[in-house]
Design a protein around this motif. Structure first.
Motif, PDB file in Angstrom:
ATOM      1  N   VAL A  50       0.827  -1.204   0.000  1.00 14.95           N
ATOM      2  CA  VAL A  50       0.000   0.000   0.000  1.00 14.95           C
ATOM      3  C   VAL A  50       0.865   1.260   0.000  1.00 14.95           C
ATOM      4  O   VAL A  50       0.601   2.205  -0.746  1.00 14.95           O
ATOM      5  CB  VAL A  50      -0.965  -0.003   1.220  1.00 14.95           C
ATOM      6  N   SER A  51       1.924   1.276   0.821  1.00 14.42           N
ATOM      7  CA  SER A  51       2.773   2.480   0.891  1.00 14.42           C
ATOM      8  C   SER A  51       3.396   2.800  -0.472  1.00 14.42           C
ATOM      9  O   SER A  51       3.507   3.974  -0.842  1.00 14.42           O
ATOM     10  CB  SER A  51       3.852   2.322   1.962  1.00 14.42           C
ATOM     11  N   PHE A  54       0.741   4.437  -2.808  1.00 11.84           N
ATOM     12  CA  PHE A  54       0.592   5.859  -2.495  1.00 11.84           C
ATOM     13  C   PHE A  54       1.705   6.676  -3.124  1.00 11.84           C
ATOM     14  O   PHE A  54       1.454   7.698  -3.762  1.00 11.84           O
ATOM     15  CB  PHE A  54       0.600   6.078  -0.970  1.00 11.84           C
ATOM     16  N   VAL A  55       2.951   6.233  -2.955  1.00 14.64           N
ATOM     17  CA  VAL A  55       4.110   6.989  -3.428  1.00 14.64           C
ATOM     18  C   VAL A  55       4.182   6.982  -4.951  1.00 14.64           C
ATOM     19  O   VAL A  55       4.375   8.017  -5.585  1.00 14.64           O
ATOM     20  CB  VAL A  55       5.416   6.412  -2.827  1.00 14.64           C
ATOM     21  N   GLU A  56       3.998   5.809  -5.569  1.00 16.10           N
ATOM     22  CA  GLU A  56       4.213   5.676  -7.006  1.00 16.10           C
ATOM     23  C   GLU A  56       2.983   6.044  -7.839  1.00 16.10           C
ATOM     24  O   GLU A  56       3.115   6.551  -8.944  1.00 16.10           O
ATOM     25  CB  GLU A  56       4.645   4.233  -7.331  1.00 16.10           C
ATOM     26  N   ASP A  57       1.781   5.761  -7.321  1.00 15.50           N
ATOM     27  CA  ASP A  57       0.566   5.951  -8.110  1.00 15.50           C
ATOM     28  C   ASP A  57      -0.364   7.024  -7.551  1.00 15.50           C
ATOM     29  O   ASP A  57      -1.286   7.456  -8.226  1.00 15.50           O
ATOM     30  CB  ASP A  57      -0.202   4.619  -8.208  1.00 15.50           C
ATOM     31  N   GLY A  58      -0.162   7.395  -6.289  1.00 13.62           N
ATOM     32  CA  GLY A  58      -0.985   8.430  -5.668  1.00 13.62           C
ATOM     33  C   GLY A  58      -2.159   7.861  -4.877  1.00 13.62           C
ATOM     34  O   GLY A  58      -2.584   6.724  -5.085  1.00 13.62           O
ATOM     35  N   GLU A  59      -2.656   8.700  -3.960  1.00 11.46           N
ATOM     36  CA  GLU A  59      -3.774   8.269  -3.114  1.00 11.46           C
ATOM     37  C   GLU A  59      -5.040   7.996  -3.927  1.00 11.46           C
ATOM     38  O   GLU A  59      -5.776   7.056  -3.657  1.00 11.46           O
ATOM     39  CB  GLU A  59      -4.079   9.327  -2.035  1.00 11.46           C
ATOM     40  N   GLU A  60      -5.273   8.804  -4.975  1.00 14.08           N
ATOM     41  CA  GLU A  60      -6.484   8.627  -5.781  1.00 14.08           C
ATOM     42  C   GLU A  60      -6.531   7.222  -6.391  1.00 14.08           C
ATOM     43  O   GLU A  60      -7.566   6.551  -6.354  1.00 14.08           O
ATOM     44  CB  GLU A  60      -6.534   9.694  -6.877  1.00 14.08           C
ATOM     45  N   ARG A  61      -5.405   6.769  -6.937  1.00 16.59           N
ATOM     46  CA  ARG A  61      -5.342   5.429  -7.530  1.00 16.59           C
ATOM     47  C   ARG A  61      -5.555   4.369  -6.453  1.00 16.59           C
ATOM     48  O   ARG A  61      -6.265   3.382  -6.657  1.00 16.59           O
ATOM     49  CB  ARG A  61      -4.001   5.213  -8.243  1.00 16.59           C
ATOM     50  N   ALA A 121       5.223   2.579   8.203  1.00 12.54           N
ATOM     51  CA  ALA A 121       5.110   2.851   6.768  1.00 12.54           C
ATOM     52  C   ALA A 121       3.661   3.135   6.378  1.00 12.54           C
ATOM     53  O   ALA A 121       3.212   2.714   5.331  1.00 12.54           O
ATOM     54  CB  ALA A 121       5.637   1.649   5.981  1.00 12.54           C
ATOM     55  N   ARG A 122       2.920   3.823   7.214  1.00 12.60           N
ATOM     56  CA  ARG A 122       1.534   4.164   6.877  1.00 12.60           C
ATOM     57  C   ARG A 122       1.554   5.470   6.107  1.00 12.60           C
ATOM     58  O   ARG A 122       1.928   6.507   6.633  1.00 12.60           O
ATOM     59  CB  ARG A 122       0.682   4.255   8.138  1.00 12.60           C
ATOM     60  N   PRO A 123       1.127   5.413   4.853  1.00 10.48           N
ATOM     61  CA  PRO A 123       1.333   6.533   3.928  1.00 10.48           C
ATOM     62  C   PRO A 123       0.698   7.854   4.349  1.00 10.48           C
ATOM     63  O   PRO A 123       1.240   8.915   4.054  1.00 10.48           O
ATOM     64  CB  PRO A 123       0.741   6.046   2.619  1.00 10.48           C
ATOM     65  N   LEU A 124      -0.423   7.845   5.028  1.00  7.66           N
ATOM     66  CA  LEU A 124      -1.065   9.110   5.378  1.00  7.66           C
ATOM     67  C   LEU A 124      -0.501   9.720   6.660  1.00  7.66           C
ATOM     68  O   LEU A 124      -0.921  10.777   7.081  1.00  7.66           O
ATOM     69  CB  LEU A 124      -2.580   8.923   5.518  1.00  7.66           C
TER      70      LEU A 124
END
Length: 167
Positions: A50-51, A54-61, A121-124
């Motif tokens: 998941v992390s 978020f980094v490579e494709d974005g939260e929207e994806r 490593a929680r993206p938000l």
């Protein structure tokens, strides 16, 4: 279709650190049903954590993949289902949860911080993890409360005790 649709025994919602995955696995084991986590489904589809999504494709994806994972799981999973903390932000997901047994695992900020671990490593929760977590929890709490058919306050409880309360 109607009654022939497979429905989860219980859907778990709550903030990061509320114990959805840990409690979900314990509860599923007790009930003798399978456990499923939509974050794991998203990782399987994307082929990465998941992390990284978020980094490579974005939260929207990520949210698109998550909404699809939730839709599929609600249709086909008979056991205990844990949703990612932000899955309930999707209006379609909110509508799909109607009629399901939904348990909100309520957690206070200090317990959530301890469980999540601020180096995680929680993206938000990257920049200022504690204030980010508080903001996120405050924003989502009314949604969790509205969707829940049962609420369990998890502060100070072991995962086993929470699973007992739900069982």
């Amino acid at each position: 279709m109607g009654d022939q649709v497979t429905r989860p025994a219980l859907v778990l919602i709550g903030a990061p650190g509320s114990g959805k995955s840990t409690v979900g696995r314990l509860l599923a084991e007790r009930l003798g049903v399978p456990f499923r986590d939509t974050d794991e489904d998203v990782e399987a589809v994307a082929g990465k954590p998941v992390s990284d999504i978020f980094v490579e494709d974005g939260e929207e994806r990520f949210r698109e993949l998550e909404a699809e994972a939730v839709r599929r799981a609600l249709e086909e999973h008979p056991g205990v289902l844990a949703l990612g903390g932000g899955a309930v932000l999707n209006e379609d997901t909110q509508a799909r949860l109607a009629g399901h047994r939904v348990a909100y695992l309520e957690v206070g900020l200090s317990d959530a911080v301890q469980r999540v671990g601020l180096g995680s490593a929680r993206p938000l929760l990257v920049l200022n993890p504690r204030s980010q977590l508080k903001r996120l929890m405050d924003a989502r709490r009314p949604i969790y409360e509205r969707l829940a058919t049962i609420t369990v306050k998890t502060d100070g409880l072991t995962p086993e005790a929470v699973a007992d309360a739900l069982a």
